[in-house]
Motif scaffolding. Structure first.
Motif, PDB file in Angstrom:
ATOM      1  N   ALA A 205       0.807  -1.221   0.000  1.00  0.00           N
ATOM      2  CA  ALA A 205       0.000   0.000   0.000  1.00  0.00           C
ATOM      3  C   ALA A 205       0.841   1.272   0.000  1.00  0.00           C
ATOM      4  N   ASP A 206       0.312   2.290  -0.668  1.00  0.00           N
ATOM      5  CA  ASP A 206       0.874   3.646  -0.593  1.00  0.00           C
ATOM      6  C   ASP A 206       0.268   4.404   0.575  1.00  0.00           C
ATOM      7  N   THR A 207      -1.008   4.162   0.842  1.00  0.00           N
ATOM      8  CA  THR A 207      -1.676   4.762   2.000  1.00  0.00           C
ATOM      9  C   THR A 207      -2.497   3.690   2.702  1.00  0.00           C
ATOM     10  N   LEU A 208      -2.751   3.913   3.981  1.00  0.00           N
ATOM     11  CA  LEU A 208      -3.575   2.998   4.761  1.00  0.00           C
ATOM     12  C   LEU A 208      -4.667   3.779   5.472  1.00  0.00           C
ATOM     13  N   THR A 209      -5.866   3.205   5.495  1.00  0.00           N
ATOM     14  CA  THR A 209      -7.004   3.784   6.197  1.00  0.00           C
ATOM     15  C   THR A 209      -7.424   2.800   7.273  1.00  0.00           C
TER      16      THR A 209
ATOM     17  N   ALA B 206      -7.601   6.508  11.558  1.00  0.00           N
ATOM     18  CA  ALA B 206      -6.378   7.129  11.048  1.00  0.00           C
ATOM     19  C   ALA B 206      -6.273   6.916   9.549  1.00  0.00           C
ATOM     20  N   HIS B 207      -5.544   7.802   8.890  1.00  0.00           N
ATOM     21  CA  HIS B 207      -5.295   7.683   7.453  1.00  0.00           C
ATOM     22  C   HIS B 207      -3.921   8.287   7.176  1.00  0.00           C
ATOM     23  N   GLY B 208      -3.076   7.520   6.479  1.00  0.00           N
ATOM     24  CA  GLY B 208      -1.742   8.032   6.181  1.00  0.00           C
ATOM     25  C   GLY B 208      -0.895   6.987   5.504  1.00  0.00           C
ATOM     26  N   THR B 209       0.404   7.223   5.441  1.00  0.00           N
ATOM     27  CA  THR B 209       1.329   6.278   4.829  1.00  0.00           C
ATOM     28  C   THR B 209       1.498   5.080   5.755  1.00  0.00           C
ATOM     29  N   PRO B 210       1.994   3.958   5.240  1.00  0.00           N
ATOM     30  CA  PRO B 210       2.217   2.795   6.111  1.00  0.00           C
ATOM     31  C   PRO B 210       3.101   3.115   7.320  1.00  0.00           C
ATOM     32  N   GLU B 211       4.121   3.934   7.125  1.00  0.00           N
ATOM     33  CA  GLU B 211       5.007   4.281   8.228  1.00  0.00           C
ATOM     34  C   GLU B 211       4.272   5.101   9.284  1.00  0.00           C
ATOM     35  N   GLU B 212       3.449   6.035   8.843  1.00  0.00           N
ATOM     36  CA  GLU B 212       2.684   6.850   9.777  1.00  0.00           C
ATOM     37  C   GLU B 212       1.690   6.000  10.569  1.00  0.00           C
ATOM     38  N   ILE B 213       1.054   5.052   9.894  1.00  0.00           N
ATOM     39  CA  ILE B 213       0.088   4.166  10.563  1.00  0.00           C
ATOM     40  C   ILE B 213       0.801   3.252  11.544  1.00  0.00           C
ATOM     41  N   ARG B 214       1.965   2.751  11.151  1.00  0.00           N
ATOM     42  CA  ARG B 214       2.730   1.861  12.027  1.00  0.00           C
ATOM     43  C   ARG B 214       3.138   2.571  13.315  1.00  0.00           C
ATOM     44  N   ASN B 215       3.408   3.868  13.235  1.00  0.00           N
ATOM     45  CA  ASN B 215       3.854   4.620  14.402  1.00  0.00           C
ATOM     46  C   ASN B 215       2.713   5.290  15.161  1.00  0.00           C
TER      47      ASN B 215
ATOM     48  N   GLY C 156       2.980  -3.557  15.314  1.00  0.00           N
ATOM     49  CA  GLY C 156       3.491  -2.302  14.790  1.00  0.00           C
ATOM     50  C   GLY C 156       4.910  -2.032  15.260  1.00  0.00           C
ATOM     51  N   GLN C 157       5.200  -2.373  16.527  1.00  0.00           N
ATOM     52  CA  GLN C 157       6.549  -2.148  17.030  1.00  0.00           C
ATOM     53  C   GLN C 157       7.527  -3.176  16.472  1.00  0.00           C
ATOM     54  N   GLU C 158       7.089  -4.456  16.438  1.00  0.00           N
ATOM     55  CA  GLU C 158       7.981  -5.521  15.978  1.00  0.00           C
ATOM     56  C   GLU C 158       8.305  -5.394  14.503  1.00  0.00           C
ATOM     57  N   ALA C 159       7.374  -4.840  13.715  1.00  0.00           N
ATOM     58  CA  ALA C 159       7.562  -4.752  12.279  1.00  0.00           C
ATOM     59  C   ALA C 159       8.392  -3.553  11.867  1.00  0.00           C
ATOM     60  N   LYS C 160       8.720  -2.670  12.816  1.00  0.00           N
ATOM     61  CA  LYS C 160       9.498  -1.491  12.449  1.00  0.00           C
ATOM     62  C   LYS C 160      10.888  -1.903  11.996  1.00  0.00           C
TER      63      LYS C 160
ATOM     64  N   LYS D  82       0.052   5.609  17.716  1.00  0.00           N
ATOM     65  CA  LYS D  82      -0.204   4.947  18.993  1.00  0.00           C
ATOM     66  C   LYS D  82      -1.644   4.451  19.096  1.00  0.00           C
ATOM     67  N   ALA D  83      -2.591   5.259  18.617  1.00  0.00           N
ATOM     68  CA  ALA D  83      -4.005   4.867  18.701  1.00  0.00           C
ATOM     69  C   ALA D  83      -4.289   3.631  17.859  1.00  0.00           C
ATOM     70  N   VAL D  84      -3.642   3.542  16.696  1.00  0.00           N
ATOM     71  CA  VAL D  84      -3.836   2.378  15.826  1.00  0.00           C
ATOM     72  C   VAL D  84      -3.247   1.134  16.482  1.00  0.00           C
ATOM     73  N   ARG D  85      -2.079   1.269  17.105  1.00  0.00           N
ATOM     74  CA  ARG D  85      -1.467   0.109  17.762  1.00  0.00           C
ATOM     75  C   ARG D  85      -2.346  -0.383  18.905  1.00  0.00           C
ATOM     76  N   GLU D  86      -2.907   0.534  19.641  1.00  0.00           N
ATOM     77  CA  GLU D  86      -3.748   0.134  20.774  1.00  0.00           C
ATOM     78  C   GLU D  86      -5.047  -0.511  20.309  1.00  0.00           C
ATOM     79  N   ALA D  87      -5.612   0.004  19.208  1.00  0.00           N
ATOM     80  CA  ALA D  87      -6.918  -0.487  18.752  1.00  0.00           C
ATOM     81  C   ALA D  87      -6.820  -1.726  17.874  1.00  0.00           C
ATOM     82  N   TYR D  88      -5.687  -1.884  17.158  1.00  0.00           N
ATOM     83  CA  TYR D  88      -5.651  -2.956  16.157  1.00  0.00           C
ATOM     84  C   TYR D  88      -4.300  -3.659  16.042  1.00  0.00           C
ATOM     85  N   LEU D  89      -3.229  -2.911  15.777  1.00  0.00           N
ATOM     86  CA  LEU D  89      -1.960  -3.561  15.465  1.00  0.00           C
ATOM     87  C   LEU D  89      -1.300  -4.209  16.666  1.00  0.00           C
ATOM     88  N   GLY D  90      -1.515  -3.663  17.850  1.00  0.00           N
ATOM     89  CA  GLY D  90      -0.882  -4.215  19.037  1.00  0.00           C
ATOM     90  C   GLY D  90       0.624  -4.128  18.947  1.00  0.00           C
TER      91      GLY D  90
END
Length: 612
Positions: free
Chosen positions: A572-576, A585-594, A607-611, A596-604
């Motif tokens: 993806a170029d962008t993630l929603t 949230a909406h932004g680039t994969p890097e922005e979504i990975r970082n 997001g940190q391990e995949a950095k 905090k709200a997305v990690r708490e709600a979904y990525l857990g």
């Protein structure tokens, strides 16, 4: 897709035709009249097969048009002279067709059991019109005193009063009716009808107005039934309300099933077999002769009398046994020995010498979009832009409203509020085929292709959707452009040439997913909505499809739902991110990975391990 009749089938049909041609030379008056009745019934049942076997609509009121065709001859016939068949036959066809337009415009709005009930209701209304009133003799029926003739001025060309002439006319009518339908179902129009039969949702999502196609099929079938009805009235010169009743419709359905629905020739064989068995079971003398082959004469006579007195029960046992022995009808039984059907060979397409320029895709804008189901709000005030020529991923936990969001964008569901603009054109609330014609194509959470068709045939239907008019009967118009679109789509989706002519049902899950994307490419869609295209794939297939998505973004805007985080973040170029129907949230994969709200709600912790 309906293939040309196989050699064994052609031999059987030609043998029956030769027998029919010779029948007047050795058959008596009863045999001639009996065969004429079967041939007219044959026209009636193949018209019904256009609905049941080709389009997938089971009508329990088809006798309405058969009866109207019969009564039309009574209405147009003078009391003491013959009606001119040059006028009587077109009048019957037009009357039946006109009524089919009215009835079909309502009936085709329904599906399944509801369609059966609506057609049955209209059929019984027609029956009651003639049975409960004094129109055309009421319950007693009405007589046509003089059979029709074909005449020009005072010159009589052909008279239906001559049994032999009428027999040959009905034989020619049956042959021409069969050839007409065989041609029709192999035209672009007929191919769409077959697609609707097997997967109406997919056909609508490709851009076909399935209502218009089904209505056209219904009207054609009704008009043909009217043609059969006017011929039937000329047999005895008598018409009765029972011709419009549910029993006649039920018998026609029975003959279609007995012969083999969806084959066109099968229902004719079903009509022949049913009529012969019924006539035999009614005759004690014929039954006695048959039973005498295996028992003494006295017992055979006794048993023959019992069966003849209860012939309808015996006929019921026969039909049950026939369906159990040959579930696909007589045609299915024959085709066991006929070998594999030969499909048309694809034409060789020369690749264009010109290098194809990359095309600008389409911008999709969503503003305050909501969709509620009663008190449950599945999509809640989502606003987002999807710029062209990029891959846009939609992620979120199960139940976040992702598939509902896609369904609203594609027209499968109407929005409760908000706007959807495709290149500044408002598409919110429009029907799926309108949205598809605007340039938006979609895949489904579960693979959604036309399984009985080959991969190439699936893509050919999709390519046809670029010009989806129901009035396309010419196979040659746009053939070259569509064939080229099909070959380009198969190649772009990575479907190997040796797999292109294999039925979709025999393709692997990954290949079916690729085929679904190939269909969207062939359809000319510039914005692709893909619902979990990687679901169920292994690592190799996932890598192949991910690379395909990146390649397609050169000419398309791609919006996809996916749960494979490694794949979606790579492609993806962008993630929603949707959570509980809201845009988190909406932004680039890097922005979504970082985020905090997305990690708490979904990525857990992913997001940190995949950095990197």
């Amino acid at each position: 897709m309906l293939a040309r009749p196989r050699p064994l089938v052609i031999v059987i049909l030609l043998a029956l035709l030769a027998y029919a041609v010779a029948l007047p030379f050795f058959g008596g008056p009863f045999a001639l009249k009996f065969a004429t009745r079967i041939m007219i019934t044959g026209i009636f049942v193949i018209s019904l097969d256009l609905l049941i076997g080709i389009t997938g609509m089971v009508s329990f009121g088809h006798a309405l048009y058969f009866g109207l065709g019969a009564y039309s001859l009574y209405f147009i016939s003078p009391v003491s002279s013959a009606a001119n068949a040059f006028f009587a036959i077109p009048f019957a066809i037009l009357l039946a067709g006109a009524v089919a337009v009215v009835v079909g415009s309502v009936a085709v709005l329904t599906k399944g059991f509801y369609f059966i009930m609506v057609t049955l209701a209209f059929g019984q209304m027609g029956f009651s019109l003639f049975f409960d009133t004094k129109i055309a003799g009421g319950t007693d029926g009405a007589y046509i005193n003089v059979r029709p003739v074909f005449s020009i001025g005072s010159q009589q060309l052909l008279s239906f009063s001559n049994r032999t002439v009428f027999f040959y006319f009905c034989l020619a009518a049956l042959v021409l009716s069969y050839l007409f339908l065989l041609w029709l179902v192999r035209t672009p129009f007929g191919r769409v009808l077959q697609g609707i039969h097997h997967n109406e949702a997919r056909m609508s999502a490709l851009g076909f107005n399935t209502y218009a196609y089904k209505l056209a099929s219904y009207v054609i079938a009704g008009a043909m039934a009217g043609f059969a009805g006017v011929l039937f009235a000329a047999i005895d010169g008598y018409v009765a309300p029972e011709l419009l009743g549910w029993r006649e419709s039920g018998l026609a359905i029975m003959m279609v099933v007995l012969g083999g629905a969806g084959t066109l020739y099968g229902p004719v064989l079903g009509a022949i077999l049913y009529s012969i068995v019924e006539e035999t079971l009614k005759s004690a003398s014929e039954l006695t002769a048959i039973f005498s082959l295996v028992m003494n004469t006295a017992t055979a006579k006794w048993l023959g009398g019992i069966v003849a007195n209860s012939w309808s029960m015996a006929l019921g046992f026969f039909l049950i046994a026939a369906v159990l022995a040959a579930p696909k009808g007589i045609a299915g039984f024959i085709e066991r020995f006929a070998g594999e059907a030969k499909r048309s060979k694809p034409r060789e397409i020369k690749p264009s010498a010109e290098r194809r320029e990359r095309e600008k895709a389409m911008l999709l804008e969503v503003e305050n979009l909501s969709r509620a189901f009663g008190g449950l709000v599945a999509v809640n005030g989502v606003s987002v832009k999807f710029p062209p020529n990029k891959v846009h991923g939609i992620i979120g936990p199960n139940g976040a409203g992702k598939t509902t969001f896609i369904n609203v964008l594609s027209g499968a569901l109407k929005p409760s509020a908000g706007n959807i603009r495709l290149e500044n054109d408002e598409i919110g609330g429009k029907k799926p085929y309108h949205v598809a014609r605007r340039g938006l194509g979609r895949s489904y959470q579960r693979t959604n292709v036309i399984l009985p068709f080959t991969a190439r045939e699936n893509c050919a239907l999709a390519a046809q959707a670029q010009f989806p008019s129901p009035f396309r009967f010419n196979n040659k118009w746009r053939r070259e452009a569509e064939d080229e679109a099909v070959e380009n789509a198969l190649k772009a989706a990575g479907i190997a040439p040796e797999r292109a002519d294999i039925r979709a049902s025999n393709l692997s899950h990954g290949e079916q997913r690729q085929l679904e994307i190939a269909m969207l490419i062939a359809s000319g869609a510039k914005l692709l909505l893909l619902d979990e295209p990687l679901a169920g794939m292994g690592p190799e297939e996932t890598g192949r499809v991910t690379a395909l998505l990146r390649e397609l973004s050169a000419d398309h805007t791609i919006v996809l739902i996916e749960h494979d985080m490694d794949a979606i973040f790579a492609a993806a170029d962008t993630l929603t991110v949707l959570v509980e129907g809201k845009l988190l949230a909406h932004g680039t994969p890097e922005e979504i990975r970082n985020n905090k709200a997305v990690r708490e709600a979904y990525l857990g912790e992913w997001g940190q391990e995949a950095k990197p």
